[in-house]
Design an enzyme around this catalytic site. Structure first.
Site, PDB file in Angstrom:
ATOM      1  CG  PHE A 134     -10.482  35.136 -12.489  1.00 17.31           C
ATOM      2  CD1 PHE A 134      -9.237  34.691 -12.074  1.00 17.31           C
ATOM      3  CD2 PHE A 134     -10.581  35.787 -13.702  1.00 17.31           C
ATOM      4  CE1 PHE A 134      -8.109  34.885 -12.862  1.00 17.31           C
ATOM      5  CE2 PHE A 134      -9.464  35.985 -14.499  1.00 17.31           C
ATOM      6  CZ  PHE A 134      -8.224  35.541 -14.074  1.00 17.31           C
ATOM      7  CG  ASP A 213     -15.996  31.494 -14.403  1.00 22.87           C
ATOM      8  OD1 ASP A 213     -15.540  30.487 -14.972  1.00 22.87           O
ATOM      9  OD2 ASP A 213     -15.413  32.591 -14.394  1.00 22.87           O
ATOM     10  CE1 TYR A 238      -6.925  29.806 -19.758  1.00 23.63           C
ATOM     11  CE2 TYR A 238      -8.274  30.546 -21.598  1.00 23.63           C
ATOM     12  CZ  TYR A 238      -7.761  30.752 -20.334  1.00 23.63           C
ATOM     13  OH  TYR A 238      -8.086  31.887 -19.642  1.00 23.63           O
ATOM     14  CE  LYS A 239      -8.003  28.776 -15.648  1.00 21.79           C
ATOM     15  NZ  LYS A 239      -8.454  29.743 -16.664  1.00 21.79           N
ATOM     16  NE  ARG A 387      -3.551  29.060  -9.563  1.00 20.07           N
ATOM     17  CZ  ARG A 387      -4.308  29.469 -10.584  1.00 20.07           C
ATOM     18  NH1 ARG A 387      -5.598  29.681 -10.399  1.00 20.07           N
ATOM     19  NH2 ARG A 387      -3.778  29.687 -11.771  1.00 20.07           N
TER      20      ARG A 387
END
Length: 428
Positions: A134, A213, A238-239, A387
């Site tokens: 990322f 991560d 938050y995922k 995605r």
């Protein structure tokens, strides 16, 4: 397809009826007529979260006012939530705090790991990460390297960021110069998953420390940080943990580093006695050292609703269903949409796959916008990647069937080829 589930809608309805996780769907507030395949980017609202926020605002803040730092436990929230989250990622009590953002926490973890290596192995000055990581992870590593080089400009202590890719695989890049390895357990774009145990062992064999991560792993795949003997980990809430948009992130530090770890953002919340108001810094002697400033209480309080749901779920069952949903999705896209040029970029091997599936198509952005307009919410990542997050706690097998049917209709009719779907939004 390795699952025994058949690819017809009637069989999928039967599979949903027998699903041991089906009751969790009612724990989330999802809009009617929406198939939500973007929980890998922002999880939906857990039931009770809005009420919890209202409780904080109306009662704890509105009535308790400043007293609530003590009477409502605000001050202890980072550690208390950290202990809950630690159970999801294979950590122990006292190893995790919920605080700040993933980017800030990655900065802290990398800085701490570099500091240890400066003391133990000062010739190790390479931060190793992945070209397909990322982007913020690469940027943060570059920022630390640039800072170290600026303060050591008069010496030969030159730090660098080394990127692994298809031309420089991990096993070749991991040499005696590497101080820290920083990798995402699950790749944000493709869903490819590293073998945490094997990679951590390889890093340690080379004398490097490792930072994981877990942004696309925590709450989605089984994670055992202590079992893997990892050093540091960071991630967002938050995922898959459904903490809410922009909810605070987390940082985990292995207990064996508790006596040595350090981080440069030495704000007052990481002080051993913050309300002593001392004019010099003394770090807390536990993981609270990785805090910095005052915490966002309303947002942090809502995290607990999502964490509690994740803690109730059997992660082994979550993983089994995640793999089955992905196998089904891949099989149906091949069967129903095979003529339209969708290229699978997610590994098919279960051991190498997280909990989202990605396809590449030259018109990926427009196709995603058309899907969203039809109530199937996925997202888009450059270059050309559609995605889809497959989150087992609220998705059904028939959801996957229906989503692929809508995708097929969009591709057959070319309804994606409209100006409105080609217009780029600020957030994709």
């Amino acid at each position: 397809m390795s699952t025994s589930i058949q690819t017809d809608r009637t069989s999928l309805q039967a599979a949903d009826a027998a699903d041991p996780l089906s009751a969790f769907r009612d724990r989330f507030s999802l809009p009617e007529g929406v198939i939500y395949l973007d929980g890998n980017s922002l999880g939906p609202l857990p039931r009770g979260a809005a009420e919890r926020a209202a409780e904080v605002i109306n009662n704890e803040w509105g009535q308790g006012l400043i007293r609530s730092w003590n009477t409502s436990g605000w001050f202890e929230l980072p550690s208390r939530l950290g202990d809950k989250l630690s159970k999801i990622i294979g950590g122990n009590d006292g190893e995790t705090v919920v605080t700040d953002t993933t980017s800030l926490n990655l900065f802290k973890a990398l800085a701490s790991a570099v500091r240890i290596q400066q003391q133990d192995a000062p010739t190790k000055r390479v931060i190793l990460t992945e070209r397909d990581n990322f982007p913020t992870d690469i940027y943060i590593a570059e920022g630390i390297s640039d800072f170290l080089n600026s303060v050591n400009a008069e010496t030969n202590e030159h730090y660098e960021v080394r990127l692994i890719d298809e031309n420089l695989p991990l096993e070749k890049a991991l040499d005696d110069s590497v101080a820290v390895v920083a990798l995402s357990h699950v790749n944000y774009r493709t869903g490819a998953m590293w073998d945490m145990d094997a990679v951590t062992a390889a890093a340690h064999q080379a004398g490097a420390l490792i930072v994981w991560d877990l942004a696309h792993a925590a709450g989605a795949v089984p994670v055992d940080l202590n079992g893997a003997n990892a050093d540091y980990a960071v991630g967002c809430t938050y995922k898959y943990l459904n903490g809410g948009p922009g909810s605070p992130a987390f940082i985990w530090v292995n207990g064996r580093h508790q006596g040595r770890f350090w981080q440069p953002l030495t704000g007052w919340w990481s002080h051993a006695a913050p309300f002593a108001m001392s004019d010099s810094y003394t770090a807390a002697n536990d993981v609270r050292r990785f805090l910095c400033g005052t915490q966002p209480i309303t947002s942090m309080a809502m995290i607990e609703c999502g964490l509690d749901v994740s803690l109730e779920a059997d992660m082994d069952l979550v993983r089994v269903k995640s793999l089955a949903l992905a196998d089904l999705f891949i099989a149906l896209v091949r069967e129903r949409c095979g003529e339209f040029g969708l290229e699978l970029v997610t590994p098919e091997s279960h051991a190498e796959r997280g909990s989202h599936v990605s396809f590449r198509h030259p018109e990926g952005y427009a196709i995603i916008q058309a899907l969203i307009d039809r109530g199937v919410i996925g997202d888009y990542r450059e270059p050309e990647v559609l995605r889809f997050g497959l989150t087992p706690l609220y998705l059904s097998y028939t959801d996957i069937w229906d989503a692929v049917e809508i995708l097929r209709d969009i591709l057959e009719s070319k309804s994606w080829d409209a100006p409105a779907y080609r217009a780029r939004h600020a957030v994709t």
